[in-house]
Design a protein around this motif. Structure first.
Motif, mmCIF file in Angstrom:
data_model
loop_
_atom_site.group_PDB
_atom_site.id
_atom_site.type_symbol
_atom_site.label_atom_id
_atom_site.label_comp_id
_atom_site.label_asym_id
_atom_site.label_seq_id
_atom_site.Cartn_x
_atom_site.Cartn_y
_atom_site.Cartn_z
ATOM 1 N N MET A 160 0.857 -1.197 0.000
ATOM 2 C CA MET A 160 0.000 0.000 0.000
ATOM 3 C C MET A 160 0.884 1.234 0.000
ATOM 4 N N LEU A 161 0.491 2.227 -0.798
ATOM 5 C CA LEU A 161 1.231 3.486 -0.851
ATOM 6 C C LEU A 161 0.299 4.615 -0.420
ATOM 7 N N TYR A 162 0.689 5.297 0.652
ATOM 8 C CA TYR A 162 -0.096 6.400 1.174
ATOM 9 C C TYR A 162 0.574 7.724 0.813
ATOM 10 N N PHE A 163 -0.212 8.655 0.291
ATOM 11 C CA PHE A 163 0.259 10.010 0.020
ATOM 12 C C PHE A 163 -0.238 10.889 1.174
ATOM 13 N N VAL A 164 0.696 11.410 1.957
ATOM 14 C CA VAL A 164 0.336 12.133 3.170
ATOM 15 C C VAL A 164 0.855 13.567 3.100
ATOM 16 N N GLY A 165 -0.040 14.530 3.276
ATOM 17 C CA GLY A 165 0.350 15.932 3.295
ATOM 18 C C GLY A 165 0.830 16.346 4.677
ATOM 19 N N LEU A 166 1.834 17.222 4.700
ATOM 20 C CA LEU A 166 2.437 17.669 5.954
ATOM 21 C C LEU A 166 1.948 19.037 6.410
ATOM 22 N N GLY A 167 1.181 19.726 5.579
ATOM 23 C CA GLY A 167 0.755 21.066 5.938
ATOM 24 C C GLY A 167 1.760 22.125 5.531
ATOM 25 N N LEU A 168 1.735 23.256 6.222
ATOM 26 C CA LEU A 168 2.386 24.458 5.698
ATOM 27 C C LEU A 168 3.750 24.799 6.272
ATOM 28 N N PHE A 169 3.962 24.588 7.576
ATOM 29 C CA PHE A 169 5.131 25.233 8.174
ATOM 30 C C PHE A 169 6.062 24.334 8.976
ATOM 31 N N ASP A 170 5.531 23.556 9.928
ATOM 32 C CA ASP A 170 6.433 22.747 10.736
ATOM 33 C C ASP A 170 5.881 21.343 10.933
ATOM 34 N N GLU A 171 6.603 20.543 11.731
ATOM 35 C CA GLU A 171 6.260 19.132 11.869
ATOM 36 C C GLU A 171 4.919 18.917 12.552
ATOM 37 N N LYS A 172 4.407 19.926 13.256
ATOM 38 C CA LYS A 172 3.147 19.793 13.983
ATOM 39 C C LYS A 172 1.919 20.068 13.116
ATOM 40 N N ASP A 173 2.124 20.472 11.875
ATOM 41 C CA ASP A 173 0.994 20.762 10.989
ATOM 42 C C ASP A 173 0.316 19.512 10.454
ATOM 43 N N ILE A 174 0.940 18.368 10.577
ATOM 44 C CA ILE A 174 0.360 17.133 10.054
ATOM 45 C C ILE A 174 -0.924 16.792 10.809
ATOM 46 N N SER A 175 -1.861 16.134 10.117
ATOM 47 C CA SER A 175 -3.100 15.721 10.770
ATOM 48 C C SER A 175 -2.839 14.515 11.671
ATOM 49 N N ILE A 176 -3.740 14.288 12.605
ATOM 50 C CA ILE A 176 -3.624 13.101 13.458
ATOM 51 C C ILE A 176 -3.690 11.840 12.610
ATOM 52 N N LEU B 258 5.559 11.446 1.781
ATOM 53 C CA LEU B 258 5.252 12.704 2.434
ATOM 54 C C LEU B 258 5.566 13.887 1.540
ATOM 55 N N THR B 259 4.684 14.889 1.585
ATOM 56 C CA THR B 259 4.926 16.118 0.834
ATOM 57 C C THR B 259 4.500 17.317 1.680
ATOM 58 N N GLY B 260 5.171 18.451 1.485
ATOM 59 C CA GLY B 260 4.697 19.676 2.086
ATOM 60 C C GLY B 260 3.351 20.055 1.502
ATOM 61 N N GLY B 261 2.510 20.734 2.305
ATOM 62 C CA GLY B 261 1.188 21.117 1.815
ATOM 63 C C GLY B 261 0.289 19.918 1.631
ATOM 64 N N ASP B 262 -0.579 19.983 0.636
ATOM 65 C CA ASP B 262 -1.457 18.869 0.292
ATOM 66 C C ASP B 262 -0.714 17.949 -0.671
ATOM 67 N N PRO B 263 -0.884 16.637 -0.558
ATOM 68 C CA PRO B 263 -0.018 15.726 -1.310
ATOM 69 C C PRO B 263 -0.214 15.671 -2.819
ATOM 70 N N MET B 264 -1.346 16.120 -3.349
ATOM 71 C CA MET B 264 -1.595 15.914 -4.768
ATOM 72 C C MET B 264 -1.617 17.208 -5.573
ATOM 73 N N VAL B 265 -0.918 18.238 -5.126
ATOM 74 C CA VAL B 265 -0.913 19.495 -5.868
ATOM 75 C C VAL B 265 0.122 19.508 -6.985
ATOM 76 N N SER B 266 0.990 18.517 -7.027
ATOM 77 C CA SER B 266 2.027 18.461 -8.066
ATOM 78 C C SER B 266 1.726 17.345 -9.060
ATOM 79 N N THR B 267 1.976 17.607 -10.326
ATOM 80 C CA THR B 267 1.739 16.576 -11.345
ATOM 81 C C THR B 267 2.678 15.387 -11.170
#
Length: 250
Positions: free
Chosen positions: A1-17, A81-90
């Motif tokens: 399984m491959l999960y695409f997980v967004g990290l949010g905007l600024f620091d390590e605490k921006d990730i969702s639970i 893992l990607t900064g921001g939302d995971p699917m904004v890049s082609t």
């Protein structure tokens, strides 16, 4: 399984639970480092909170040599893992397509992104944004003017433009530099540059900078640490005008 997980905007605490739980439950964790950066943290802090070792990926790893990501997802659960939302890049969309072609199940865990954050910080209405563009650092013999054409087309249609500023391994383009480059493009094309800009720095932090005004004002402003992003607004609605006057010094 491959999960695409967004990290949010600024620091390590921006990730969702949900995203954090997925990292801790997975076997291998990959961090894409070229489309965005969490400038409010570092790898050591991320690994400490997440409880996992991160494998750092460059553009070449993702676009041309994704086999190690796909193999990890075949053997167990892998997280991309990607900064921001995971699917904004082609390139991220392409990786998901490749995974599906190889019979690997995929899932997305979303996060906050700069495209939604700029609306809250600037007060510009989200449905009034046109096509976005990116301003790269010019190189010898290469100075594309496509970003200027995108901005001017949006202005003709009375739409706002998000202008992404270049990220290099050793430097981050500032709002000040981005405006100077846009003005150079306008000079090369013999066109009139935009009259109004909004600069934003460190979206998602406790102290973001948001400044609106003409080119001279923003070129002389100190936006501080990265990441920076630029907006070229169309004609302002009265609520947008008031918001910028209240929160961005217009």
């Amino acid at each position: 399984m491959l999960y695409f997980v967004g990290l949010g905007l600024f620091d390590e605490k921006d990730i969702s639970i949900k995203g954090l739980e997925r990292i801790r439950d997975s076997d291998e964790i990959f961090l894409e480092s070229y489309t965005s950066r969490l400038t409010g943290t570092n790898i050591q802090k991320m690994e400490l909170l997440y409880g996992k070792k991160l494998t750092i990926l460059g553009r070449q790893d993702v676009e041309n040599e994704p086999e190690k990501i796909l193999e990890a997802a075949k053997k167990g659960d892998a997280v991309f893992l990607t900064g921001g939302d995971p699917m904004v890049s082609t390139t991220h969309s392409d990786l998901r397509i490749r995974a599906m072609r190889e019979g690997i199940e995929t899932a997305i865990i979303h996060a906050s992104s700069i495209q939604s954050a700029v609306c809250g910080l600037s007060g510009l209405q989200n449905y009034r944004f046109g096509k976005s563009c990116s301003v790269p650092y010019p190189e010898k013999g290469w100075f594309p003017t496509t970003p200027l054409n995108t901005i001017l087309k949006n202005l003709d249609d009375n739409l706002h433009t998000i202008v992404f500023l270049d990220i290099k391994p050793d430097r981050f383009m500032t709002v000040n530099e981005g405006i100077e480059i846009i003005e150079q493009m306008a000079g090369m094309e013999n066109k009139t540059p935009p009259k109004l800009y909004i600069g934003i720095a460190r979206a998602g932090s406790d102290a973001p900078a948001v400044i609106a005004g003409d080119a001279e004002k923003l070129k002389s402003a100190d936006f501080g640490d990265p990441l920076h992003i630029l907006i070229v607004p169309g004609e302002l609605h009265m609520m947008e005008q008031e918001y910028l006057e209240t929160f961005a010094g217009l």
